[in-house]
Design a protein around this motif. Structure first.
Motif, PDB file in Angstrom:
ATOM      1  N   ALA A 185      -8.511  14.915 -94.351  1.00 44.00           N
ATOM      2  CA  ALA A 185      -7.621  14.411 -93.291  1.00 44.00           C
ATOM      3  C   ALA A 185      -8.355  13.327 -92.501  1.00 44.00           C
ATOM      4  CB  ALA A 185      -7.187  15.549 -92.377  1.00 44.00           C
TER       5      ALA A 185
ATOM      6  N   ASN B  23      -2.774  12.183 -92.344  1.00 43.50           N
ATOM      7  CA  ASN B  23      -2.641  13.222 -91.317  1.00 43.50           C
ATOM      8  C   ASN B  23      -1.657  14.297 -91.758  1.00 43.50           C
ATOM      9  OD1 ASN B  23      -2.303  14.740 -88.974  1.00 43.50           O
ATOM     10  ND2 ASN B  23      -2.443  12.949 -87.643  1.00 43.50           N
TER      11      ASN B  23
ATOM     12  N   TRP C  92       0.942  18.214 -98.869  1.00 41.56           N
ATOM     13  CA  TRP C  92      -0.194  18.718 -98.106  1.00 41.56           C
ATOM     14  C   TRP C  92      -0.438  20.200 -98.365  1.00 41.56           C
ATOM     15  CZ3 TRP C  92      -3.927  16.063 -96.171  1.00 41.56           C
ATOM     16  CH2 TRP C  92      -3.723  14.750 -95.727  1.00 41.56           C
TER      17      TRP C  92
END
Length: 279
Positions: A195, A155, A179
């Protein structure tokens, strides 16, 4: 995303050593991916494609097995550890495509083919492994016996309690930078392959074995993902390993022999491979 050609050339062994056999795996589009193969003497040993940690941007030092590679081998698997392309030079979906075409190539080549094939990944590699399980389901070109996820990065929001306790999510922290470099476009960060925590469709996936620990910054998203997999009908087991683990940094190195978490993880891996060996 690229697909491998149906008649891909064989993997080429370019170096053999006690620490494994170095391979070149063609992807059918003129690109060759390096990997290290740790063979198992048993002809029916499962084959595991291993995807390393490193926050999408780095890889473990060459020349020695990481803790996860060693555990997989000790559990009875023949392991191919892929040196997937790294961000930021190769953002999503390059690493995922490399993993998929490599697995497809191994599945089609008798030298490395096994009755049961798994994907295993730690941290960033766990993200790619989870995405690969979805990709295998969607393309339906090869069977996947299971996905093994160690503290997967799932996430990009970085908003869980376990991350806050580890002071993750602030500007400049390694997870934010990971990320940002792996999924630089908004469309990347919202893609279910990039994700997995936000994926809407989780049905039809290979069984999952997930590992985390109380001192793991990725603990909460690992637990949440396991619960979502179960809710969508995927056979799933979540293991909370004994602390301290030093996750996810421990995934980049060879774990100390006395680390308590390794024995629990090894037992779970052996049970997984034994339970699906003849199913």
């Amino acid at each position: 995303m690229r697909r491998a050609m149906n008649n891909s050339s064989p993997s080429r062994v370019i170096d053999a050593s006690p620490s494994g056999v170095e391979l070149r795996i063609p992807d059918g589009a003129g690109i060759v991916h390096l990997a290290r193969w740790y063979p198992h003497p048993a002809t029916d040993a499962p084959l595991v494609l291993h995807l390393h940690a490193g926050g999408f941007v780095s890889a473990p030092a060459a020349g020695r097995m990481t803790a996860i590679e060693r555990l997989l081998v000790q559990a009875g698997a023949s392991v191919v550890s892929l040196q997937y392309p790294l961000a930021p030079a190769h953002p999503f979906p390059h690493a995922l495509c490399a993993a998929y075409t490599s697995m497809l190539h191994l599945y089609r080549e008798p030298t490395y083919a096994r009755k049961k094939t798994y994907v295993a990944g730690a941290e960033a590699g766990g993200n790619i492994a989870a995405g690969l399980a979805m990709m295998v389901r969607d393309r339906n070109e090869l069977p996947l016996a299971g996905q093994i996820l160690f503290s997967p990065m799932l996430n990009p929001l970085l908003a869980t309690d376990s991350q806050r306790r580890a002071k993750a999510g602030t500007a400049g922290c390694r997870f934010v930078e990971a990320w940002r470099r792996y999924a630089p476009r908004p469309s990347d960060a919202s893609h279910p392959y990039a994700a997995p925590a936000d994926a809407v469709r989780l049905d039809g996936l290979a069984q999952a074995l997930l590992f985390t620990s109380d001192d793991d910054p990725l603990r909460d998203e690992t637990r949440a993902y396991s619960q979502r997999l179960i809710a969508h009908g995927t056979h799933t087991q979540l293991l909370s390993l004994p602390s301290p683990t030093n996750f996810p940094a421990a995934y980049m190195h060879e774990a100390p022999a006395q680390a308590p978490w390794t024995a629990v993880a090894l037992d779970s891996l052996r049970r997984l491979f034994a339970g699906t060996a003849h199913s």
